[in-house]
Design a protein around this motif. Structure first.
Motif, PDB file in Angstrom:
ATOM      1  N   UNK A   1     -29.116  -8.649   9.528  1.00 10.86           N
ATOM      2  CA  UNK A   1     -29.191  -8.784   8.074  1.00 10.86           C
ATOM      3  C   UNK A   1     -29.478  -7.401   7.496  1.00 10.86           C
ATOM      4  N   UNK A   2     -28.661  -7.007   6.522  1.00  6.70           N
ATOM      5  CA  UNK A   2     -28.816  -5.717   5.858  1.00  6.70           C
ATOM      6  C   UNK A   2     -28.951  -5.906   4.358  1.00  6.70           C
ATOM      7  N   UNK A   3     -29.525  -4.898   3.701  1.00 10.32           N
ATOM      8  CA  UNK A   3     -29.636  -4.884   2.246  1.00 10.32           C
ATOM      9  C   UNK A   3     -28.890  -3.650   1.747  1.00 10.32           C
ATOM     10  N   UNK A   4     -28.071  -3.853   0.723  1.00 14.25           N
ATOM     11  CA  UNK A   4     -27.357  -2.749   0.094  1.00 14.25           C
ATOM     12  C   UNK A   4     -27.799  -2.642  -1.349  1.00 14.25           C
TER      13      UNK A   4
ATOM     14  N   UNK B   1     -25.249   2.441  -5.343  1.00 14.41           N
ATOM     15  CA  UNK B   1     -25.314   3.877  -5.161  1.00 14.41           C
ATOM     16  C   UNK B   1     -25.518   4.301  -3.719  1.00 14.41           C
ATOM     17  N   UNK B   2     -25.947   3.379  -2.873  1.00 12.20           N
ATOM     18  CA  UNK B   2     -26.145   3.709  -1.463  1.00 12.20           C
ATOM     19  C   UNK B   2     -24.806   3.652  -0.736  1.00 12.20           C
ATOM     20  N   UNK B   3     -24.631   4.530   0.220  1.00 11.84           N
ATOM     21  CA  UNK B   3     -23.390   4.521   0.982  1.00 11.84           C
ATOM     22  C   UNK B   3     -23.407   3.427   2.043  1.00 11.84           C
ATOM     23  N   UNK B   4     -24.588   3.171   2.609  1.00 17.85           N
ATOM     24  CA  UNK B   4     -24.702   2.183   3.675  1.00 17.85           C
ATOM     25  C   UNK B   4     -25.841   1.224   3.376  1.00 17.85           C
ATOM     26  N   UNK B   5     -25.769   0.058   4.004  1.00 19.03           N
ATOM     27  CA  UNK B   5     -26.856  -0.895   3.916  1.00 19.03           C
ATOM     28  C   UNK B   5     -28.001  -0.489   4.833  1.00 19.03           C
ATOM     29  N   UNK B   6     -29.183  -0.999   4.533  1.00 19.25           N
ATOM     30  CA  UNK B   6     -30.376  -0.758   5.329  1.00 19.25           C
ATOM     31  C   UNK B   6     -30.680  -2.022   6.117  1.00 19.25           C
TER      32      UNK B   6
END
Length: 176
Positions: free
Chosen positions: A31-34, A37-42
């Motif tokens: 599971x990621x959060x985007x 403005x961010x290039x990638x999810x965390x």
């Protein structure tokens, strides 16, 4: 790489701009959060199974997700989004539970389960203090709360949308 986006209805916090999604780009789905403005999810959660985010608490501190076990069984987990937060089972039984949704006040969770032998919609207290209450009468899936929390909608038999009046996590009348 497979990506499925589950924006829920709230995003991350009051601005509602973040998206939670499932990605298997690095192995088993995580599971990621985007954030805009961010290039990638965390990465928010890495686990050995298949986890899908479903809903964010109204205060943005917790995420309900479904974990698929072997043989396609599904359980509902609650993930704290605070630093060093952990995931814990919220509804893990021998039955399938899926499609969890927080009530607008964050005190209740609607979901569907095959506990009765077919999919039915249930509501239970987030803190687990109450026995789950069955809301649907003849089958139901995919519950969604009205914004004021006074009504719960779900998909009933034959694909019809059903409405049940609600108060304090309990049905106050017959679903229609």
């Amino acid at each position: 790489c497979s990506r499925r986006v589950y924006p829920g209805r709230r995003g991350l916090g009051p601005d509602g701009r973040s998206l939670f999604y499932r990605s298997d780009g690095g192995g088993p789905p995580d599971i990621l959060r985007w954030d805009p403005g961010a290039q990638f999810g965390v990465k928010v959660l890495a686990a050995p199974g298949v986890e899908e985010p479903h809903d964010l608490s109204p205060d943005g501190t917790s995420l309900l997700f479904v974990q698929r076990r072997q043989m396609a069984a599904e359980d509902i987990y609650l993930l704290s989004l605070r630093p060093h937060g952990t995931a814990r089972p919220w509804r893990a039984t021998p039955f399938n539970e899926s499609s969890p949704r927080f009530s607008p006040d964050g005190k209740w969770v609607a979901y569907h389960s095959n506990f009765s032998g077919r999919p039915e919609v249930y509501v239970s207290a987030l803190n687990g203090a109450a026995t789950p209450a069955r809301i649907s009468r003849n089958g139901g899936t995919l519950p969604r709360w009205n914004r004021d929390g006074k009504e719960l909608f779900f998909l009933g038999p034959g694909g019809k949308i059903v409405s049940s009046p609600m108060a304090d996590g309990a049905s106050t009348g017959e679903p229609r």
